[in-house]
Write a protein that holds these residues in place. Structure first.
Motif, PDB file in Angstrom:
ATOM      1  N   TYR A 103       3.344  39.224  62.374  1.00  0.00           N
ATOM      2  CA  TYR A 103       3.674  38.457  61.361  1.00  0.00           C
ATOM      3  C   TYR A 103       3.885  39.184  60.099  1.00  0.00           C
ATOM      4  N   ASN A 104       3.041  39.960  59.812  1.00  0.00           N
ATOM      5  CA  ASN A 104       2.985  40.693  58.345  1.00  0.00           C
ATOM      6  C   ASN A 104       4.143  41.719  58.299  1.00  0.00           C
ATOM      7  N   ASN A 105       4.698  42.371  59.185  1.00  0.00           N
ATOM      8  CA  ASN A 105       5.698  43.196  59.210  1.00  0.00           C
ATOM      9  C   ASN A 105       7.079  42.344  58.789  1.00  0.00           C
ATOM     10  N   LEU A 106       7.009  40.861  59.570  1.00  0.00           N
ATOM     11  CA  LEU A 106       8.498  40.260  59.377  1.00  0.00           C
ATOM     12  C   LEU A 106       8.309  39.263  58.468  1.00  0.00           C
ATOM     13  N   LYS A 107       7.440  39.099  57.731  1.00  0.00           N
ATOM     14  CA  LYS A 107       7.228  37.878  56.848  1.00  0.00           C
ATOM     15  C   LYS A 107       8.161  37.818  55.883  1.00  0.00           C
ATOM     16  N   ASN A 108       8.422  38.667  55.269  1.00  0.00           N
ATOM     17  CA  ASN A 108       9.525  38.591  54.164  1.00  0.00           C
ATOM     18  C   ASN A 108      10.890  38.670  54.742  1.00  0.00           C
ATOM     19  N   THR A 109      11.197  38.617  55.825  1.00  0.00           N
ATOM     20  CA  THR A 109      12.588  38.818  56.388  1.00  0.00           C
ATOM     21  C   THR A 109      13.061  37.427  56.891  1.00  0.00           C
ATOM     22  N   GLU A 110      14.393  37.550  57.435  1.00  0.00           N
ATOM     23  CA  GLU A 110      15.004  35.967  58.083  1.00  0.00           C
ATOM     24  C   GLU A 110      14.192  35.885  59.337  1.00  0.00           C
ATOM     25  N   TYR A 111      13.310  36.567  59.916  1.00  0.00           N
ATOM     26  CA  TYR A 111      12.820  36.335  61.309  1.00  0.00           C
ATOM     27  C   TYR A 111      11.604  35.257  60.851  1.00  0.00           C
ATOM     28  N   SER A 112      11.093  34.522  61.716  1.00  0.00           N
ATOM     29  CA  SER A 112      10.020  33.725  61.672  1.00  0.00           C
ATOM     30  C   SER A 112       8.951  33.871  63.015  1.00  0.00           C
ATOM     31  N   PRO A 119      17.877  34.685  63.214  1.00  0.00           N
ATOM     32  CA  PRO A 119      19.097  34.198  62.527  1.00  0.00           C
ATOM     33  C   PRO A 119      20.302  34.495  63.324  1.00  0.00           C
ATOM     34  N   ILE A 120      20.090  35.790  64.322  1.00  0.00           N
ATOM     35  CA  ILE A 120      21.024  36.309  65.282  1.00  0.00           C
ATOM     36  C   ILE A 120      20.853  35.947  66.416  1.00  0.00           C
ATOM     37  N   ASN A 121      22.015  35.657  67.126  1.00  0.00           N
ATOM     38  CA  ASN A 121      21.969  35.159  68.645  1.00  0.00           C
ATOM     39  C   ASN A 121      20.923  36.314  69.437  1.00  0.00           C
ATOM     40  N   SER A 122      20.116  35.708  70.433  1.00  0.00           N
ATOM     41  CA  SER A 122      19.314  36.549  71.122  1.00  0.00           C
ATOM     42  C   SER A 122      19.829  37.364  71.928  1.00  0.00           C
ATOM     43  N   LEU A 123      21.130  37.239  72.433  1.00  0.00           N
ATOM     44  CA  LEU A 123      21.731  37.963  73.358  1.00  0.00           C
ATOM     45  C   LEU A 123      22.115  39.202  72.829  1.00  0.00           C
ATOM     46  N   TRP A 124      22.788  39.122  71.591  1.00  0.00           N
ATOM     47  CA  TRP A 124      22.963  40.283  70.589  1.00  0.00           C
ATOM     48  C   TRP A 124      21.973  41.189  70.299  1.00  0.00           C
ATOM     49  N   LEU A 125      20.772  40.729  69.945  1.00  0.00           N
ATOM     50  CA  LEU A 125      19.700  41.123  69.442  1.00  0.00           C
ATOM     51  C   LEU A 125      18.895  42.042  70.705  1.00  0.00           C
ATOM     52  N   LYS A 126      18.941  41.375  71.886  1.00  0.00           N
ATOM     53  CA  LYS A 126      18.456  41.842  72.923  1.00  0.00           C
ATOM     54  C   LYS A 126      19.313  43.245  73.429  1.00  0.00           C
ATOM     55  N   LYS A 127      20.536  42.982  73.306  1.00  0.00           N
ATOM     56  CA  LYS A 127      21.374  44.384  73.600  1.00  0.00           C
ATOM     57  C   LYS A 127      21.117  45.495  72.611  1.00  0.00           C
ATOM     58  N   TYR A 128      20.981  45.116  71.347  1.00  0.00           N
ATOM     59  CA  TYR A 128      20.485  46.002  70.204  1.00  0.00           C
ATOM     60  C   TYR A 128      19.084  46.577  70.482  1.00  0.00           C
ATOM     61  N   CYS A 129      18.169  45.654  70.869  1.00  0.00           N
ATOM     62  CA  CYS A 129      17.004  46.369  71.134  1.00  0.00           C
ATOM     63  C   CYS A 129      16.984  47.379  72.221  1.00  0.00           C
ATOM     64  N   LYS A 130      17.831  46.844  73.294  1.00  0.00           N
ATOM     65  CA  LYS A 130      17.766  47.726  74.486  1.00  0.00           C
ATOM     66  C   LYS A 130      18.149  49.019  74.013  1.00  0.00           C
ATOM     67  N   GLN A 169      16.381  46.606  60.839  1.00  0.00           N
ATOM     68  CA  GLN A 169      17.563  47.519  61.020  1.00  0.00           C
ATOM     69  C   GLN A 169      18.706  46.474  61.509  1.00  0.00           C
ATOM     70  N   ALA A 170      18.317  45.647  62.572  1.00  0.00           N
ATOM     71  CA  ALA A 170      19.334  44.823  63.445  1.00  0.00           C
ATOM     72  C   ALA A 170      20.123  43.785  62.539  1.00  0.00           C
ATOM     73  N   LEU A 171      19.333  43.276  61.515  1.00  0.00           N
ATOM     74  CA  LEU A 171      19.829  42.390  60.595  1.00  0.00           C
ATOM     75  C   LEU A 171      20.898  43.086  59.660  1.00  0.00           C
ATOM     76  N   ILE A 172      20.763  44.204  59.255  1.00  0.00           N
ATOM     77  CA  ILE A 172      21.577  44.909  58.390  1.00  0.00           C
ATOM     78  C   ILE A 172      22.958  45.368  59.266  1.00  0.00           C
ATOM     79  N   ASP A 173      22.683  45.629  60.541  1.00  0.00           N
ATOM     80  CA  ASP A 173      23.860  46.285  61.391  1.00  0.00           C
ATOM     81  C   ASP A 173      24.643  44.952  61.703  1.00  0.00           C
ATOM     82  N   TYR A 174      24.002  43.841  62.146  1.00  0.00           N
ATOM     83  CA  TYR A 174      24.639  42.548  62.454  1.00  0.00           C
ATOM     84  C   TYR A 174      25.552  42.039  61.236  1.00  0.00           C
TER      85      TYR A 174
END
Ligand SMILES: Cc1ncc(COP(=O)(O)O)c(C=O)c1O
Length: 227
Positions: free
Chosen positions: A114-123, A143-154, A217-222
């Motif tokens: 929560y603290n790490n992501l609170k000032n981002t577009e994630y909730s 804000p990003i489709n979860s499939l894209w994000l899942k692959k990015y994290c993988k 970083q995913a937000l920036i790259d997306y």
């Protein structure tokens, strides 16, 4: 009409909000001890009720449908062997001793997300008000489709856990024949735009920090990819 309320508290062990404790709100509460849950016995679960009639019936059903007073008499034809063995019981007993501290660890890790992501577009969804959430999962709206994000994290060595859920119930195989005409835009949106990053007591703060850095970083790259 007197319709009993059966509460699915599968992963809400020891959760409460104000005066409501999960598993005690309805006539019967059901908790799961499946391995992914907050406490486990490998498989199985527990049923809670303060209704004497239901208690007697459930007790008989799990014991081949035998009468609770006289095991020679079968009174419930639908009874079966739903008993757990002693090794499983022992595991459950150990889990009872450590479940509170494990929920506390989950809560601290969730707070870190929560603290790490609170000032981002994630909730990051977290408990509000007086209560305790068992944090079976960390749920993060994205804000990003979860499939894209899942692959990015993988690609960054992070395995996201299953969503809740990716395919909503009205589109599941069993129901879609009858219910796919139903228009549920919020459900459809939510299914595609949330993720569940790892959350288990053995996880470290350092690992949570790494996961959050990758999510940022995913937000920036997306953005770059879709400009
Ligand atoms: C909300 C909910 N209810 C019920 C279950 C099923 O639990 P079990 O596998 O112990 O039958 C699950 C499993 O994940 C669940 O998430």
């Amino acid at each position: 009409m007197n319709v009993p309320l059966i509460e699915d508290a599968a992963h809400a062990h020891l959760s409460y909000r104000d005066n409501y404790t999960a598993g005690t709100i309805g006539d019967i509460g059901c908790f799961s001890f499946f391995p992914t849950k907050v406490m486990t016995t490998g498989e199985g679960g527990v049923i809670s009720t303060n209704n004497q009639k239901y208690y007697e019936k459930i007790k008989s059903l799990k014991n081949f449908g035998r009468d609770n007073g006289d095991a020679n008499i079968i009174i419930n034809p639908e009874g079966n062997n739903f008993k757990i063995n002693e090794f499983t019981g022992l595991l459950g007993s150990i889990e009872c001793d450590r479940v509170i501290s494990r929920i506390k660890k989950r809560t601290d890790l969730l707070e870190r997300y929560y603290n790490n992501l609170k000032n981002t577009e994630y909730s990051v969804i977290k408990q509000s008000g007086d209560g305790r959430c068992s944090y079976y999962k960390a749920i993060v709206k994205t804000p990003i489709n979860s499939l894209w994000l899942k692959k990015y994290c993988k690609n960054n060595d992070i395995t996201l856990t299953g969503e809740v859920y990716k395919i909503p119930i009205h589109l599941q195989y069993l129901y879609k024949k009858d219910f796919s005409y139903v228009n549920l835009p919020n459900t459809d949106y939510y299914c595609n735009y949330h993720i569940c990053p790892p959350l288990y007591p053995e996880l470290t703060f350092k690992e949570v920090d790494y996961i959050c850095d990758i999510l940022k970083q995913a937000l920036i790259d997306y953005e770059k990819q879709n400009r």
